[in-house]
Design a protein around this motif. Sequence first.
Motif, short mmCIF file in Angstrom:
data_model
loop_
_atom_site.label_atom_id
_atom_site.label_comp_id
_atom_site.label_asym_id
_atom_site.label_seq_id
_atom_site.Cartn_x
_atom_site.Cartn_y
_atom_site.Cartn_z
N TYR A 1 40.52 41.82 31.88
CA TYR A 1 39.53 41.75 32.96
C TYR A 1 40.16 42.15 34.28
CZ TYR A 1 37.23 38.96 29.39
OH TYR A 1 36.68 38.52 28.23
N GLY A 2 39.46 42.97 35.04
CA GLY A 2 39.97 43.43 36.32
C GLY A 2 39.50 42.55 37.47
N GLY A 3 39.69 43.07 38.67
CA GLY A 3 39.27 42.34 39.87
C GLY A 3 40.39 42.26 40.89
N THR A 4 40.02 41.91 42.10
CA THR A 4 40.98 41.85 43.19
C THR A 4 41.68 40.51 43.30
OG1 THR A 4 39.28 41.08 44.74
CG2 THR A 4 39.60 43.47 44.54
N GLY A 5 41.14 39.49 42.67
CA GLY A 5 41.70 38.15 42.84
C GLY A 5 41.30 37.49 44.14
N LEU A 6 40.26 38.04 44.81
CA LEU A 6 39.82 37.49 46.09
C LEU A 6 38.53 36.70 45.99
CD1 LEU A 6 40.52 40.45 48.54
CD2 LEU A 6 41.76 38.30 48.38
N GLY A 7 37.76 36.92 44.92
CA GLY A 7 36.43 36.34 44.84
C GLY A 7 36.41 34.83 44.99
N LEU A 8 37.22 34.14 44.19
CA LEU A 8 37.23 32.67 44.25
C LEU A 8 37.88 32.17 45.53
CD1 LEU A 8 38.05 31.77 40.54
CD2 LEU A 8 35.86 31.60 41.72
N ALA A 9 38.85 32.91 46.05
CA ALA A 9 39.45 32.51 47.34
C ALA A 9 38.40 32.57 48.44
CB ALA A 9 40.62 33.43 47.67
N ILE A 10 37.55 33.60 48.41
CA ILE A 10 36.47 33.71 49.39
C ILE A 10 35.50 32.55 49.22
CG2 ILE A 10 34.47 35.10 50.06
CD1 ILE A 10 36.15 37.58 49.34
N CYS A 11 35.14 32.24 47.97
CA CYS A 11 34.23 31.12 47.71
C CYS A 11 34.79 29.83 48.28
CB CYS A 11 33.98 30.98 46.21
SG CYS A 11 33.00 32.30 45.47
N ARG A 12 36.05 29.58 48.01
CA ARG A 12 36.67 28.33 48.49
C ARG A 12 36.61 28.23 50.01
NH1 ARG A 12 41.90 27.24 50.20
NH2 ARG A 12 42.51 25.04 50.05
N ARG A 13 36.95 29.31 50.69
CA ARG A 13 36.97 29.27 52.14
C ARG A 13 35.56 29.13 52.71
NH1 ARG A 13 41.56 31.42 50.54
NH2 ARG A 13 43.37 31.60 51.92
#
Length: 757
Positions: A417-429
């Motif tokens: 699975y790909g992705g930037t690894g930012l999605g959940l960090a953005i959600c948390r913030r």
Amino acid sequence: MDSHVARIRQALATLDAQDLARLLEPHLAALAELEAEASQLRSANALLRKENRQQRGNAGTWRDQHTARLAGLQRELHADLQVQLRASSGDQAARDQQELTEQILDQLPIPIFLKDRDGRFLRFNSRFEEFTQRSRAEILGRTIDDFASPRWAAATHVEDEQAWSTGRMVTTERRMATFDPPLDVLVSRKVINSGGLSYMLGYFIDISEQRAARAAMQHAVESAEAASRAKSEFLANMSHEIRTPMNGILGMTELVLESDIDAHQRADLTLVKASADALLQIVDDILDFSKIEAGKLDIEEVPFDLRQLVGDTLRAMSLRARQKGLALASEIPPDVPRIMKGDPGRLRQVLLNLVGNAIKFTGAGSVTVQLSIGAEHDGRSEIVFAVRDTGIGVPEEKQHLIFEAFAQVDGSTTRQYGGTGLGLAICRRLVILMQGRIEVHSTPGQGSVFSFAVPLQHTGVAQAAPLPPLAVLAPGQGMNLSANDGGLIVGEGDLPPPSAGAQHAQGASARGGLRVLLAEDNPVNQRLAVRLLEKLGHRVTLVDSGLAVLERAARGEHDVILMDVQMPGLDGLAATRQIRQRESMQGGHVPIIAMTARAMAGDRERCLEAGMDDYLAKPVDSQQLRDMLLRYQPDSGHQLLDWRGALQRLDGDAELLLELAALFLHDGPQLWQELGEALAAGDQPRSTRAVHSLKGVLVNFGAARAVALAEQLSAALHAGQPWQLAAGRLEPALQQVYEALNELIAGGIDAMAAPPS
């Protein structure tokens, strides 16, 4: 007598003879005379014994008188000696104390000095001699003019006078260039009083290390700011360079998909569009993270429909779910309030990210969004959003990492699975910004539950009829988007029909449309925009530079200008400013809409601050363009209220729309009053929050003109520029919105059912 003299002389021997001889000399002379008289008295006594007893009395009297005189002199001398002894002892103690003070001052690590009112140095320590690079003889009793440079002396006189005149501590920073390397010192002085006299006490503190550290910190801050600016500039350029071709790819793909093509071609183009959307999502994640890290996101509190929020999210994710054969569903218990106050945009962003992740990591089964009520406090309910999937799950040792920026469960080159690894960090913030919390519970191989809870404020709007929980459809079943069945189920099937707002826009365009001046320099985007505008029934004039915009706009032949920001020669912002300056002198106002690939934090505000009325970020789809241009249809009076679009967003619930209108008629003046008080007090953060909340409510009713004016006011506040003009234009626009809402309430549901005129 001899013993008294001996004791006196012994006492004198313990004193400083030279010091005391001068003081006791008169007493010693008198003592010598008494001793001579005493000798004569002893001789006379022998003769007196032979005399008559009658004469003895007289001789006794004379002897007694002299004896008394001698005793008195002895007592006086003894008292004087005691006084002198005490004085001598006190002087010695004072000398001892002074010596101790001098030793203490010399041991202090800082230079210290004492001056009189004329500036003469009375006392100082050895450290002061080192700092001034002068000997004690060169300093004592002299003034600063005698041994310092004229520049240093002049500055010293100014600071000394300030201390004498104010009586307060005066502290300044100085550089002592005579040292190698130069020393940076802090010089402090203060007037003190002792024995009825005034003195100036001063001291130096070496701050060379502190100043060097401060300079290093300042350099580090400047370097960090430069790096941040470079990063922001890079992201802005990257966003522009990616969004510009993506606008062409997505736009042209959408146009072809709407044409008559076979099933295989449609499937292929659908994959192209999905891939382009995925690439655009990566760009958006990076930009969103940059905005959050820079602290440039505002959280608003406006009324919104919780159920509608969930429904919009599932509709947006339906195509991805169908491609994987997954079923989407929501479960909203009847006790969950429907209308709450919060930030629907940020909530939707978090929910979209979590649902998108659930779909990506789920190979078969379903994804379900569940709502529940948590704790109640201060008029707020904690609403818990849970996204449950039947996917691969997250190992326990990785669960604490996935909310960190750039972290992924599998970061290897063989990851599936790909992705930037930012999605959940953005959600948390985002959840933290909304005063909430987010967590995950997962079992590998069985699925995950990502949940977040945020406190939302009650609105007082009566809750609609209880809603039944929504069932999960198995793959293969059709999609039901009816607004009247009380539920929302998304499975496979056709896409939803165009919204009522879109149909109204098409109808308006068919009646003649707008005269649009399009400023765009990219050939692909030129062709795409012209095709979209002409398809919507608008007449287009195309120019490719800011200078050409100025020339064509001066003719007054267009209803609206679509303005690209980045153009050669004269950019869109500068062109807009010149148009607005010309209008301020000649009158008139042509709506200008930014249509740009610049989508960084602050880009929208910069466009509005330049005088633009609205903003569209590329890639622009036909629905966005329809809705935007609908606001500026001449035959709609600039669309005070797009209540049909508002009704569509509420699943056709007219009663709910009327309740929201009544709520805003009550809350709107209070919001305006709060904004006015914040503006008058010069409270920029409070003003920004107030106008943000006001704008968020206006968006619910499609009050395009009022929203645009609120955005202009917000842009002025963010830019630190005068806000009075924007606020003055917003106030009458709000009054018009109130009047339109009153008319809407008076007309009731039947008026909403009438076809558009």
